[in-house]
Design an enzyme around this catalytic site. Sequence first.
Site, PDB file in Angstrom:
ATOM      1  N   TYR A 144       0.867  -1.181   0.000  1.00 51.27           N
ATOM      2  CA  TYR A 144       0.000   0.000   0.000  1.00 51.27           C
ATOM      3  C   TYR A 144       0.900   1.227   0.000  1.00 51.27           C
ATOM      4  O   TYR A 144       1.876   1.290   0.761  1.00 51.27           O
ATOM      5  CB  TYR A 144      -0.894  -0.009   1.251  1.00 51.27           C
ATOM      6  CG  TYR A 144      -1.732   1.241   1.431  1.00 51.27           C
ATOM      7  CD1 TYR A 144      -2.742   1.564   0.533  1.00 51.27           C
ATOM      8  CD2 TYR A 144      -1.505   2.099   2.513  1.00 51.27           C
ATOM      9  CE1 TYR A 144      -3.510   2.718   0.703  1.00 51.27           C
ATOM     10  CE2 TYR A 144      -2.274   3.249   2.689  1.00 51.27           C
ATOM     11  CZ  TYR A 144      -3.274   3.546   1.777  1.00 51.27           C
ATOM     12  OH  TYR A 144      -4.029   4.686   1.945  1.00 51.27           O
ATOM     13  N   ASP A 249       9.379   2.444  -0.047  1.00 51.16           N
ATOM     14  CA  ASP A 249       8.353   3.162   0.713  1.00 51.16           C
ATOM     15  C   ASP A 249       8.494   2.748   2.182  1.00 51.16           C
ATOM     16  O   ASP A 249       8.067   1.659   2.583  1.00 51.16           O
ATOM     17  CB  ASP A 249       6.970   2.814   0.160  1.00 51.16           C
ATOM     18  CG  ASP A 249       5.867   3.581   0.885  1.00 51.16           C
ATOM     19  OD1 ASP A 249       6.159   4.213   1.914  1.00 51.16           O
ATOM     20  OD2 ASP A 249       4.714   3.525   0.410  1.00 51.16           O
ATOM     21  N   LYS A 277       4.476   8.658   8.917  1.00 55.27           N
ATOM     22  CA  LYS A 277       4.011   8.078  10.187  1.00 55.27           C
ATOM     23  C   LYS A 277       4.872   8.441  11.400  1.00 55.27           C
ATOM     24  O   LYS A 277       4.656   9.468  12.021  1.00 55.27           O
ATOM     25  CB  LYS A 277       3.871   6.554  10.045  1.00 55.27           C
ATOM     26  CG  LYS A 277       2.711   6.170   9.101  1.00 55.27           C
ATOM     27  CD  LYS A 277       2.227   4.766   9.358  1.00 55.27           C
ATOM     28  CE  LYS A 277       1.350   4.238   8.244  1.00 55.27           C
ATOM     29  NZ  LYS A 277      -0.085   4.448   8.423  1.00 55.27           N
TER      30      LYS A 277
HETATM   31  C1  LIG Z   1       3.745   1.904   3.209  1.00 56.61           C
HETATM   32  C2  LIG Z   1       2.813   3.068   3.209  1.00 56.61           C
HETATM   33  N1  LIG Z   1       2.984   4.063   2.328  1.00 56.61           N
HETATM   34  C3  LIG Z   1       2.201   5.161   2.298  1.00 56.61           C
HETATM   35  C4  LIG Z   1       1.146   5.279   3.174  1.00 56.61           C
HETATM   36  C5  LIG Z   1       0.271   6.502   3.134  1.00 56.61           C
HETATM   37  O1  LIG Z   1       0.528   7.291   4.231  1.00 56.61           O
HETATM   38  P1  LIG Z   1      -0.571   8.362   4.744  1.00 56.61           P
HETATM   39  O2  LIG Z   1      -1.690   7.573   5.327  1.00 56.61           O
HETATM   40  O3  LIG Z   1       0.189   9.175   5.761  1.00 56.61           O
HETATM   41  O4  LIG Z   1      -0.975   9.164   3.567  1.00 56.61           O
HETATM   42  C6  LIG Z   1       0.921   4.276   4.116  1.00 56.61           C
HETATM   43  C7  LIG Z   1      -0.175   4.385   5.078  1.00 56.61           C
HETATM   44  O5  LIG Z   1      -0.522   3.483   5.797  1.00 56.61           O
HETATM   45  C8  LIG Z   1       1.761   3.133   4.126  1.00 56.61           C
HETATM   46  O6  LIG Z   1       1.568   2.125   4.975  1.00 56.61           O
END
Ligand SMILES: Cc1ncc(COP(=O)(O)O)c(C=O)c1O
Length: 435
Positions: A144, A249, A277
């Site tokens: 994700y 990511d 996060k």
């Molecule tokens: C691996 C990863 N990338 C990007 C995101 C997106 O982050 P945000 O919810 O702060 O937009 C998340 C959110 O859970 C994530 O787990």
Amino acid sequence: MSYITKQSAAKFAESQTVLAGGVASSLRAAMKPVPLFAESASGVRIRDVDGNEYIDYLLAYGPLLLGHANPAVTDAVHQAMQQGATYGLQHEGEIALARKLTEILPCAEKVALSGSGTEAVMLALRVARAHTGKRKIVRFHGHYHGWSDAIFTSFPSSDMRQAAAADQTADKILPGTGGQSELSLEDIILLPWNDAEVLEKVLREQAHEIAAVISEPVMCNSGCLKPKQGYLERIRELTKELGIVMILDEVITGFRVHLGGAHARFGIMPDLVTIGKALGCGIGVSALVGSKDLMAHIDNGTVSHLGTLNGNCVATAAALATLEELSKEGVHERLEQMGDMLVGGIRKLLAERGIAGIVNNVGPVFHMMFTQEPKVEDFASFNKRSAGDYVRFAELMLEEGVLIRPNGLWYVSTVHTEADIEATLAAVDRALARM
Ligand SMILES: Cc1ncc(COP(=O)(O)O)c(C=O)c1O
């Protein structure tokens, strides 16, 4: 035992009259018996409006690596507020934060600040396309990367609504949400993760069109699966050879599995890394970091990097205080110990009760699932878990005084103690007995 969620239920009904969906982020609607309304929280304890208190492993879906209301972060935010929350001008905090990130994260030569993980990923894709002059992006089943049209595909999580409809391994890429343009996914190539052969074949065949490979370093969003030995290294070699940008990511793994993120833990040097996060300990702040070469596209204005609140004083103050806390001696050793203690304890309880289940972890982040599979090391076996049983378990855990996410992912913070873990394991035991 009487577990009452009457006030939360009433507030949720009220919320639905004015707040679209009744929740501020769609995932939150999935909590059973009802999306809980919080009243206050500190450390690892969170209280709801019915007076129930929980040991928290949801940790706001990941940001609270230091627990709730960390005193150093709270002070820093107060001070920042007193001097003005945001200026729309440059300020010292931005330089300090960018410098600190270049010191902590091996792949960071330059930094671009934004407000959420989704935005950092959007920027990463843009930089990769500008750098290569190509448009396709390789991403993986079960990962994700935020909810922007550019990358959001249908996702198999028991707390995301669209999951049930989709055959997650079918060739056709399904949009992650209604209202998303299917055209936005024409640039996406969706592959199974942890399969170096498939990746190599696709990259070699389509290298002329592929701008980037984006991957979570650990598949935290679907089972907390570790990369196979040599897999991330292979992504690195192939992307380098074929003129493709490698994006890790680290929105979940950043600062959590190692101060320097998973790329430090595994010794990989991607071109770009996204973080979010845990960076702000509850305040919205994220970043794209990477090599000077790549980030030059922002330097020279080819790539627009916009955002009214980017680098605001509250965000930079929160992030700097968070990083200072996380940089203290022994913090990550302890996080690993607490994670291992909890994971080891849950595995033991499952075995003692003869319940078929698996717990996959990397340090203080882990996924617990009920499954007949002997091991879960890929997305196909992850999808065989009994998501419904776990939702029931999460509900029982609430009754036992422990807050966990209904999809199976747990986060351990720097302030969980041995006593918290012991109390949690006792709760797990009681909940398993009631299943
Ligand atoms: C691996 C990863 N990338 C990007 C995101 C997106 O982050 P945000 O919810 O702060 O937009 C998340 C959110 O859970 C994530 O787990």
